[in-house]
Motif scaffolding. Structure first.
Motif, PDB file in Angstrom:
ATOM      1  N   LEU A  72      41.013   6.307  21.853  1.00 25.44           N
ATOM      2  CA  LEU A  72      40.150   7.299  22.499  1.00 25.44           C
ATOM      3  C   LEU A  72      38.790   6.703  22.861  1.00 25.44           C
ATOM      4  O   LEU A  72      38.226   7.013  23.917  1.00 25.44           O
ATOM      5  N   ASP A  73      38.254   5.834  21.987  1.00 27.21           N
ATOM      6  CA  ASP A  73      37.018   5.117  22.324  1.00 27.21           C
ATOM      7  C   ASP A  73      37.212   4.311  23.602  1.00 27.21           C
ATOM      8  O   ASP A  73      36.359   4.284  24.488  1.00 27.21           O
ATOM      9  N   LEU A  74      38.357   3.630  23.672  1.00 26.19           N
ATOM     10  CA  LEU A  74      38.672   2.787  24.818  1.00 26.19           C
ATOM     11  C   LEU A  74      38.774   3.620  26.095  1.00 26.19           C
ATOM     12  O   LEU A  74      38.238   3.236  27.146  1.00 26.19           O
ATOM     13  N   ILE A  75      39.438   4.766  26.007  1.00 36.16           N
ATOM     14  CA  ILE A  75      39.577   5.641  27.178  1.00 36.16           C
ATOM     15  C   ILE A  75      38.208   6.086  27.680  1.00 36.16           C
ATOM     16  O   ILE A  75      37.942   6.107  28.892  1.00 36.16           O
ATOM     17  N   GLU A  76      37.300   6.425  26.757  1.00 39.94           N
ATOM     18  CA  GLU A  76      35.946   6.830  27.142  1.00 39.94           C
ATOM     19  C   GLU A  76      35.181   5.685  27.805  1.00 39.94           C
ATOM     20  O   GLU A  76      34.493   5.871  28.804  1.00 39.94           O
ATOM     21  N   GLU A  77      35.326   4.487  27.246  1.00 38.73           N
ATOM     22  CA  GLU A  77      34.659   3.317  27.828  1.00 38.73           C
ATOM     23  C   GLU A  77      35.166   3.022  29.232  1.00 38.73           C
ATOM     24  O   GLU A  77      34.383   2.762  30.154  1.00 38.73           O
ATOM     25  N   LEU A  78      36.481   3.056  29.395  1.00 37.76           N
ATOM     26  CA  LEU A  78      37.071   2.751  30.697  1.00 37.76           C
ATOM     27  C   LEU A  78      36.693   3.806  31.730  1.00 37.76           C
ATOM     28  O   LEU A  78      36.505   3.494  32.913  1.00 37.76           O
ATOM     29  N   LYS A  79      36.575   5.063  31.279  1.00 41.17           N
ATOM     30  CA  LYS A  79      36.175   6.130  32.201  1.00 41.17           C
ATOM     31  C   LYS A  79      34.777   5.856  32.748  1.00 41.17           C
ATOM     32  O   LYS A  79      34.523   6.011  33.945  1.00 41.17           O
ATOM     33  N   SER A  80      33.873   5.414  31.852  1.00 40.31           N
ATOM     34  CA  SER A  80      32.507   5.103  32.288  1.00 40.31           C
ATOM     35  C   SER A  80      32.471   3.875  33.188  1.00 40.31           C
ATOM     36  O   SER A  80      31.764   3.842  34.192  1.00 40.31           O
ATOM     37  N   GLU A  81      33.259   2.847  32.820  1.00 41.64           N
ATOM     38  CA  GLU A  81      33.211   1.580  33.557  1.00 41.64           C
ATOM     39  C   GLU A  81      33.875   1.675  34.923  1.00 41.64           C
ATOM     40  O   GLU A  81      33.342   1.194  35.921  1.00 41.64           O
ATOM     41  N   PHE A  82      35.046   2.309  34.993  1.00 37.42           N
ATOM     42  CA  PHE A  82      35.805   2.354  36.244  1.00 37.42           C
ATOM     43  C   PHE A  82      35.565   3.635  37.031  1.00 37.42           C
ATOM     44  O   PHE A  82      36.011   3.759  38.174  1.00 37.42           O
ATOM     45  N   ILE A  97      39.625  16.210  32.636  1.00 37.59           N
ATOM     46  CA  ILE A  97      40.046  17.588  32.392  1.00 37.59           C
ATOM     47  C   ILE A  97      41.216  17.549  31.422  1.00 37.59           C
ATOM     48  O   ILE A  97      42.173  16.799  31.597  1.00 37.59           O
ATOM     49  N   GLY A  98      41.102  18.304  30.331  1.00 29.49           N
ATOM     50  CA  GLY A  98      42.154  18.347  29.322  1.00 29.49           C
ATOM     51  C   GLY A  98      43.112  19.489  29.602  1.00 29.49           C
ATOM     52  O   GLY A  98      42.692  20.624  29.824  1.00 29.49           O
ATOM     53  N   LEU A  99      44.407  19.183  29.629  1.00 29.15           N
ATOM     54  CA  LEU A  99      45.451  20.178  29.840  1.00 29.15           C
ATOM     55  C   LEU A  99      46.090  20.457  28.479  1.00 29.15           C
ATOM     56  O   LEU A  99      46.694  19.561  27.878  1.00 29.15           O
ATOM     57  N   VAL A 100      45.934  21.674  27.943  1.00 31.45           N
ATOM     58  CA  VAL A 100      46.404  21.973  26.590  1.00 31.45           C
ATOM     59  C   VAL A 100      47.332  23.182  26.590  1.00 31.45           C
ATOM     60  O   VAL A 100      47.320  23.994  27.511  1.00 31.45           O
ATOM     61  N   GLY A 101      48.107  23.306  25.525  1.00 26.38           N
ATOM     62  CA  GLY A 101      49.035  24.412  25.361  1.00 26.38           C
ATOM     63  C   GLY A 101      50.206  23.977  24.508  1.00 26.38           C
ATOM     64  O   GLY A 101      50.391  22.792  24.230  1.00 26.38           O
ATOM     65  N   GLU A 102      51.019  24.939  24.077  1.00 25.79           N
ATOM     66  CA  GLU A 102      52.182  24.633  23.254  1.00 25.79           C
ATOM     67  C   GLU A 102      53.263  23.928  24.076  1.00 25.79           C
ATOM     68  O   GLU A 102      53.206  23.903  25.310  1.00 25.79           O
ATOM     69  N   SER A 103      54.263  23.387  23.394  1.00 26.71           N
ATOM     70  CA  SER A 103      55.406  22.788  24.080  1.00 26.71           C
ATOM     71  C   SER A 103      56.084  23.851  24.936  1.00 26.71           C
ATOM     72  O   SER A 103      56.246  24.995  24.511  1.00 26.71           O
ATOM     73  N   GLY A 104      56.484  23.464  26.139  1.00 21.93           N
ATOM     74  CA  GLY A 104      57.152  24.393  27.039  1.00 21.93           C
ATOM     75  C   GLY A 104      56.217  25.185  27.915  1.00 21.93           C
ATOM     76  O   GLY A 104      56.649  26.101  28.629  1.00 21.93           O
ATOM     77  N   LEU A 144      43.159  13.035  34.022  1.00 23.46           N
ATOM     78  CA  LEU A 144      43.882  14.242  33.627  1.00 23.46           C
ATOM     79  C   LEU A 144      44.523  13.928  32.287  1.00 23.46           C
ATOM     80  O   LEU A 144      45.401  13.068  32.185  1.00 23.46           O
ATOM     81  N   PHE A 145      44.064  14.594  31.216  1.00 21.76           N
ATOM     82  CA  PHE A 145      44.475  14.266  29.846  1.00 21.76           C
ATOM     83  C   PHE A 145      45.293  15.410  29.279  1.00 21.76           C
ATOM     84  O   PHE A 145      44.787  16.509  29.076  1.00 21.76           O
ATOM     85  N   VAL A 176      41.385  16.227  19.938  1.00 19.01           N
ATOM     86  CA  VAL A 176      41.324  15.186  20.970  1.00 19.01           C
ATOM     87  C   VAL A 176      40.674  15.744  22.233  1.00 19.01           C
ATOM     88  O   VAL A 176      39.831  15.086  22.865  1.00 19.01           O
ATOM     89  N   VAL A 177      41.048  16.961  22.615  1.00 19.52           N
ATOM     90  CA  VAL A 177      40.464  17.595  23.804  1.00 19.52           C
ATOM     91  C   VAL A 177      38.951  17.733  23.643  1.00 19.52           C
ATOM     92  O   VAL A 177      38.177  17.429  24.554  1.00 19.52           O
ATOM     93  N   ALA A 178      38.528  18.198  22.471  1.00 23.28           N
ATOM     94  CA  ALA A 178      37.091  18.382  22.218  1.00 23.28           C
ATOM     95  C   ALA A 178      36.338  17.066  22.336  1.00 23.28           C
ATOM     96  O   ALA A 178      35.169  17.043  22.736  1.00 23.28           O
ATOM     97  N   ARG A 179      37.009  15.964  22.025  1.00 18.09           N
ATOM     98  CA  ARG A 179      36.336  14.672  22.012  1.00 18.09           C
ATOM     99  C   ARG A 179      36.248  14.013  23.384  1.00 18.09           C
ATOM    100  O   ARG A 179      35.238  13.398  23.715  1.00 18.09           O
ATOM    101  N   VAL A 180      37.327  14.105  24.200  1.00 17.99           N
ATOM    102  CA  VAL A 180      37.356  13.300  25.431  1.00 17.99           C
ATOM    103  C   VAL A 180      37.157  14.097  26.706  1.00 17.99           C
ATOM    104  O   VAL A 180      36.901  13.510  27.763  1.00 17.99           O
TER     105      VAL A 180
END
Length: 702
Positions: free
Chosen positions: A202-212, A45-52, A217-218, A225-229
């Motif tokens: 980001l490739d690595l994060i996707e691989e590790l998510k599948s493997e482990f 799940i991607g958590l997005v928004g401006e600073s603050g 929480l991103f 980046v959100v659209a990708r992961v």
């Protein structure tokens, strides 16, 4: 998308109506209120928004890392069905780094500079598990291999400062994954990385998510980046959750005006200033102490707000099977009329066509740094003197009224090039002509006219604004120095410049600490404009800004160019921003230009293999976009001893297009090849073969 098993698995993390506050001398200040979401196994799940907006506060609240004055006021945080709120510090210590792991934005702050990498990795295992030092060492080496760390055995014996930024981030990710945690929290893990290193991480994060099969929480402000992961997306504004749903649903049909504003602020790869317009969100995020409790917190910045929006806090409205938005007009927002109209920005070229007249000409520009050595041979002048070839034989042109964008990885020489142009670094060799004046001299030896006509906007305004002086004084100084206007009209000119950068007279007596990051950058731009220069050099002027502030600054620079007819050099690591802003682009690698031409030519075949790799690495704010995956092996070689022949040959993914595996690339400097309309590529591969390469990106509109 999820598999059915992931969709119906029990949530690893459940956050329910979370409220977090900080104790101050004026009472409790609420930083987060009413946030609810859940993350399942193998899901991000991607958590997005401006600073603050409270993104990092939520992450720290989950593991109670809020500091002495932070506290969870209300709500529930369930981890694997067990409540975390109210747990003792001792119990939470057993979870942190073991069952719940966190990857921070700055790896150097997460790593101990006085301990070797191996000692830090081993400690994570031995603290949480009954394993021996030797077994922990072996498992650490194996995990470094798993995150594609080159020479992991050697890295284990190095200190953090002895490895690159991308390698440091891999160490932190390996550290987080050592205990196979069910929950992984990532707080802006790729913000400070080059686009090529970011893509690999980001490739690595996707691989590790599948493997482990961990829940992720991103946290990020980068919509690409959100659209990708991410599988799901939670949009935060001013401490509130304003939209939640599947990432594709939100990108296709955003249902909250704030989400729509974020998406409208980001240039898509391939878009240019002539055919599209960035629409920043006006105003800024209110501080926690000034947020309304019984009204829509976004209403003061919303283009769709009505009186009904101030009558009470809007509830989350269901707009899809698993898609909610906190807006009373959520299910009709795309059909509603805006209550305020924005003035359309003039497109450069409509009122005043850019001239072909050249204002800046560089020929064979070199900036070398002598390499210091403590050896006796070097001390007595007996050995060969070595140089870091930061900029090596660069020739470029900048035409009047046009913008030249320069792109490349960190260490390729972009900033050194512009520092040489502005006179902050001594030029070793080459000819630089600016408006008929010799611009190869250091700034202390330059003609006053040259200094006046060439100004710079720096990346970090905090390091260039004096905290002791007011905004008005700092803008007035160059006006007085260059006698832009008569002495009696200096204040009037400062106010005019403040209005030109959308700040106004009220900012004249403010100090830098009273401004936001975007406002400081606007002051930097106003100061650069104070001498009414013909050339403005922008070195990463928007890289540290939120997407909405970034869009406002880009629009401002475009308006200034339209108004004053200034030429610009624009450096940024975001290739989407460079494409949108620039008329011409130069791609730089290891001190040399490898491709140059009109912006539209650079982003379509034929590509230089390095440009192709850069384009394939940039995160695109479109989850439906199809993007070729080309990853460069290894790091950028040292500029102290660059590879012979083609400098890119050690990492080139296209060498097999040449006979004998591209052996010619190792021996001979490649020739410049022309593909027409001013587009040139420095490569041994024939231009006809490069033209057969498929485009890097395919979207619904291409």
């Amino acid at each position: 998308m999820h598999s059915d098993e992931t969709q119906y698995a029990d949530p690893v993390l459940q956050v329910r109506d979370l409220r977090i506050a900080y104790e101050t001398r004026y009472g409790d200040v609420e930083a987060v209120r009413g946030v609810s979401f859940e993350v399942r196994q193998g899901e991000t799940i991607g958590l997005v928004g401006e600073s603050g907006c409270g993104k990092s506060t939520i992450a720290y609240g989950i593991v109670n890392f809020l500091g002495p004055n932070g506290k969870i006021v209300d709500g529930s945080v369930l981890f694997q069905g067990n409540e975390l709120v109210g747990r003792s510090e001792h119990e939470l210590k057993k979870l942190r780094g073991n069952r719940i792991a966190m990857v921070y934005q700055d790896p150097m702050q997460a790593l101990n500079p006085s301990l070797r990498v191996g000692e830090q990795l081993v400690e994570v295992l031995t603290f949480h598990q009954p394993v021996s030092f030797d077994e922990a060492w072996e498992r650490s080496v194996a995990m470094l291999k798993r995150v594609y760390m080159p020479d992991p055995d050697a890295v284990m014996n190095r200190y953090p400062h002895q490895i690159s930024g991308g390698q440091q981030q891999r160490v932190v990710i390996a550290m987080a994954m050592l205990n196979n945690p069910p929950l992984l929290i990532m707080d802006e893990p790729t913000t400070a990385l080059d686009v090529t290193v970011e893509a690999a991480v980001l490739d690595l994060i996707e691989e590790l998510k599948s493997e482990f099969n961990a829940a992720n929480l991103f946290i990020t402000h980068n919509l690409g980046v959100v659209a990708r992961v991410s599988d799901h997306m939670c949009v935060m504004y001013a401490g509130e959750q304003v939209e939640l749903g599947p990432v594709r649903d939100i990108f296709r049909s955003p249902s909250h005006p704030y989400t729509m504003g974020l998406l409208a602020s980001v240039p898509r790869l391939g878009e240019s200033k002539r055919e599209s317009l960035l629409t920043p969100i006006r105003g800024r995020v209110p501080p926690p102490s000034e947020r309304p409790r019984n009204a829509c917190v976004f209403a003061p910045r919303c283009d769709y707000a009505t009186e009904a929006c101030t009558a009470g806090r809007p509830p989350l409205k269901q707009v899809g099977p698993s898609h909610t938005a906190r807006c009373i007009y959520a299910d009709e927002i795309d059909r509603r009329r805006r209550t305020s109209k924005r003035k359309p920005m003039p497109v450069p070229g409509e009122a005043q066509a850019p001239s072909s007249e050249e204002v800046l000409c560089m020929d064979g520009l070199k900036v070398y740094y002598p390499q210091e050595s403590n050896s006796l041979v070097s001390l007595f002048g007996l050995g060969e003197k070595k140089f870091v070839r930061a900029v090596d034989d660069v020739s470029l042109r900048v035409a009047k009224g046009r913008t030249l964008g320069i792109v490349g990885e960190s260490g390729c020489g972009k900033s050194t090039l512009v520092k040489g142009l502005i006179g902050l670094e001594p030029v070793t060799a080459g000819d630089v002509q600016f408006l008929g004046l010799d611009a190869a001299k250091e700034v202390s030896d330059r003609d006053t006219k040259l200094i006046r006509e060439m100004q710079m906007v720096f990346q970090n305004p905090d390091s260039t604004l004096n905290p002791s002086y007011t905004v008005g004084w700092q803008i007035a100084r160059p006006i007085k120095r260059f006698k832009t206007v008569p002495k009696g009209r200096v204040k009037e000119e400062v106010i005019r410049l403040l209005r030109a950068v959308r700040l106004g007279e009220s900012y004249y007596k403010r100090l830098p600490r009273q401004l936001s990051g975007g406002e400081k950058q606007r002051v930097g731009i106003a100061r650069a404009l104070a001498s009414r220069p013909d050339l403005i050099i922008c070195d990463e002027p928007v890289s540290a800004l939120d997407v909405s502030v970034q869009a406002a600054v880009i629009n401002l620079l475009l308006e200034i160019q339209q108004l004053f007819g200034s030429s610009m050099i624009f450096i940024a690591h975001d290739l989407s921003v460079v494409r949108f802003f620039s008329d011409d682009i130069a791609v730089m690698y290891l001190g040399q230009i490898v491709e140059t031409g009109p912006a539209e030519a650079i982003y379509a075949p034929p590509y230089h293999p390095y440009t192709e790799a850069l384009l394939s690495a940039v995160p695109i704010a479109d989850p439906d976009a199809e993007q070729k995956e080309i990853r460069l092996a290894g790091n950028v070689p040292s500029a102290l001893s660059p590879p012979p022949g083609c400098r890119f040959h050690t990492r080139c993914p296209r060498r097999d297009m040449l006979p004998e595996g591209g052996r010619i690339c190792e021996k001979e400097i490649p020739p410049w090849q022309k593909s027409g309309k001013g587009h040139r590529i420095l490569c041994h591969i024939p231009i006809e073969d490069l033209m057969t390469i498929e485009p890097v990106v395919h979207t619904a509109t291409t």
